[in-house]
Design a protein around this motif. Structure first.
Motif, mmCIF file in Angstrom:
data_model
loop_
_atom_site.group_PDB
_atom_site.id
_atom_site.type_symbol
_atom_site.label_atom_id
_atom_site.label_comp_id
_atom_site.label_asym_id
_atom_site.label_seq_id
_atom_site.Cartn_x
_atom_site.Cartn_y
_atom_site.Cartn_z
ATOM 1 N N VAL A 1 3.799 -8.686 -10.619
ATOM 2 C CA VAL A 1 2.868 -8.674 -11.739
ATOM 3 C C VAL A 1 2.581 -7.224 -12.125
ATOM 4 N N GLN A 2 2.268 -7.016 -13.388
ATOM 5 C CA GLN A 2 1.913 -5.670 -13.837
ATOM 6 C C GLN A 2 0.468 -5.348 -13.464
ATOM 7 N N ALA A 3 0.195 -4.075 -13.338
ATOM 8 C CA ALA A 3 -1.167 -3.634 -13.057
ATOM 9 C C ALA A 3 -2.128 -4.193 -14.118
ATOM 10 N N GLY A 4 -3.275 -4.664 -13.647
ATOM 11 C CA GLY A 4 -4.243 -5.287 -14.532
ATOM 12 C C GLY A 4 -4.091 -6.785 -14.641
ATOM 13 N N GLY A 5 -2.995 -7.306 -14.142
ATOM 14 C CA GLY A 5 -2.735 -8.733 -14.207
ATOM 15 C C GLY A 5 -3.395 -9.506 -13.077
ATOM 16 N N SER A 6 -3.072 -10.796 -13.022
ATOM 17 C CA SER A 6 -3.677 -11.701 -12.045
ATOM 18 C C SER A 6 -2.616 -12.530 -11.333
ATOM 19 N N LEU A 7 -2.948 -12.917 -10.113
ATOM 20 C CA LEU A 7 -2.153 -13.871 -9.346
ATOM 21 C C LEU A 7 -3.112 -14.742 -8.554
ATOM 22 N N ARG A 8 -2.658 -15.942 -8.261
ATOM 23 C CA ARG A 8 -3.438 -16.854 -7.419
ATOM 24 C C ARG A 8 -2.578 -17.291 -6.249
ATOM 25 N N LEU A 9 -3.022 -16.941 -5.060
ATOM 26 C CA LEU A 9 -2.336 -17.353 -3.836
ATOM 27 C C LEU A 9 -2.970 -18.632 -3.307
ATOM 28 N N SER A 10 -2.136 -19.486 -2.746
ATOM 29 C CA SER A 10 -2.620 -20.707 -2.124
ATOM 30 C C SER A 10 -2.063 -20.817 -0.714
ATOM 31 N N ASP B 1 -7.576 -10.764 -9.435
ATOM 32 C CA ASP B 1 -7.638 -10.258 -10.801
ATOM 33 C C ASP B 1 -7.656 -8.731 -10.802
ATOM 34 N N SER B 2 -7.378 -8.157 -11.958
ATOM 35 C CA SER B 2 -7.382 -6.700 -12.108
ATOM 36 C C SER B 2 -6.558 -6.034 -11.010
ATOM 37 N N LEU B 3 -5.386 -6.548 -10.813
ATOM 38 C CA LEU B 3 -4.542 -6.048 -9.719
ATOM 39 C C LEU B 3 -4.123 -4.604 -9.938
ATOM 40 N N VAL C 1 -11.469 -4.858 -2.471
ATOM 41 C CA VAL C 1 -11.167 -5.985 -3.361
ATOM 42 C C VAL C 1 -12.416 -6.634 -3.942
ATOM 43 N N LYS C 2 -13.595 -6.187 -3.535
ATOM 44 C CA LYS C 2 -14.837 -6.780 -4.038
ATOM 45 C C LYS C 2 -14.904 -6.688 -5.553
ATOM 46 N N GLY C 3 -15.276 -7.807 -6.165
ATOM 47 C CA GLY C 3 -15.383 -7.855 -7.617
ATOM 48 C C GLY C 3 -14.078 -8.163 -8.316
ATOM 49 N N ARG C 4 -12.978 -8.143 -7.573
ATOM 50 C CA ARG C 4 -11.665 -8.421 -8.178
ATOM 51 C C ARG C 4 -11.014 -9.680 -7.598
ATOM 52 N N PHE C 5 -11.239 -9.935 -6.318
ATOM 53 C CA PHE C 5 -10.641 -11.080 -5.643
ATOM 54 C C PHE C 5 -11.722 -12.120 -5.334
ATOM 55 N N THR C 6 -11.310 -13.402 -5.372
ATOM 56 C CA THR C 6 -12.220 -14.493 -5.043
ATOM 57 C C THR C 6 -11.518 -15.484 -4.135
ATOM 58 N N ILE C 7 -12.146 -15.755 -2.994
ATOM 59 C CA ILE C 7 -11.601 -16.729 -2.054
ATOM 60 C C ILE C 7 -12.327 -18.058 -2.242
ATOM 61 N N SER C 8 -11.589 -19.158 -2.107
ATOM 62 C CA SER C 8 -12.183 -20.482 -2.227
ATOM 63 C C SER C 8 -11.401 -21.449 -1.343
ATOM 64 N N ARG C 9 -12.005 -22.609 -1.093
ATOM 65 C CA ARG C 9 -11.313 -23.614 -0.302
ATOM 66 C C ARG C 9 -11.595 -24.993 -0.868
ATOM 67 N N ASP C 10 -10.620 -25.879 -0.676
ATOM 68 C CA ASP C 10 -10.708 -27.256 -1.140
ATOM 69 C C ASP C 10 -10.421 -28.158 0.061
ATOM 70 N N HIS C 11 -11.485 -28.802 0.565
ATOM 71 C CA HIS C 11 -11.320 -29.602 1.777
ATOM 72 C C HIS C 11 -10.493 -30.856 1.512
ATOM 73 N N ALA C 12 -10.563 -31.375 0.313
ATOM 74 C CA ALA C 12 -9.793 -32.581 -0.005
ATOM 75 C C ALA C 12 -8.294 -32.308 0.027
ATOM 76 N N LYS C 13 -7.922 -31.063 -0.285
ATOM 77 C CA LYS C 13 -6.505 -30.696 -0.331
ATOM 78 C C LYS C 13 -6.093 -29.822 0.844
ATOM 79 N N ASN C 14 -7.021 -29.549 1.760
ATOM 80 C CA ASN C 14 -6.722 -28.682 2.914
ATOM 81 C C ASN C 14 -6.121 -27.356 2.463
ATOM 82 N N THR C 15 -6.727 -26.792 1.455
ATOM 83 C CA THR C 15 -6.166 -25.593 0.835
ATOM 84 C C THR C 15 -7.204 -24.482 0.739
#
Length: 122
Positions: free
Chosen positions: A12-21, A84-86, A64-78
């Motif tokens: 990804v280019q600088a300033g872009g976003s990715l979502r890891l799972s 963001d703002s990579l 990474v504060k303010g740029r990355f967000t961690i979350s979890r989904d118990h129904a999907k075990n994910t």
């Protein structure tokens, strides 16, 4: 045993976003705090973010504060990491990990995924 499989890395280019799972299987997902670490070439593996078992508590590395967000989904075990703002300095292999305790220490995590490459171009 807990098996962890990451996905979502890429270029990804600088300033872009990715979502890891990260999908977990094996033991009960809600028994574990989950974390993300990263390792750049020639550097130590470092803590990025963590989320508690219930999902109510979070911890982030200052870089990474303010740029990355961690979350979890118990129904999907994910567990996910929205990035963001990579920046080029975010380039690394990113690892998902599971811990039986609330910690940010690499040694406190019992199970690890195989990693996914994130490359940020300038």
């Amino acid at each position: 045993q807990v098996q962890l499989v990451e996905s979502g890395g890429g270029l990804v280019q600088a300033g872009g976003s990715l979502r890891l799972s990260c999908v977990a299987s094996g033991r009960t997902f809600s028994n574990y705090a989950m974390g993300w670490f990263r390792q750049a070439p020639g550097k130590e593996r470092e803590f990025v973010a963590a989320i508690s078992r219930g999902g109510a508590s979070f911890n982030y590395a200052d870089s990474v504060k303010g740029r990355f967000t961690i979350s979890r989904d118990h129904a999907k075990n994910t567990v996910s990491l929205q990035m963001d703002s990579l920046k080029p300095e975010d380039t690394a292999v990113y690892y998902c990990a599971a811990s039986g305790s609330w910690t940010t220490s690499r040694s406190g995590f019992d199970y690890w995924g195989q990693g996914t490459q994130v490359t940020v171009s300038s």
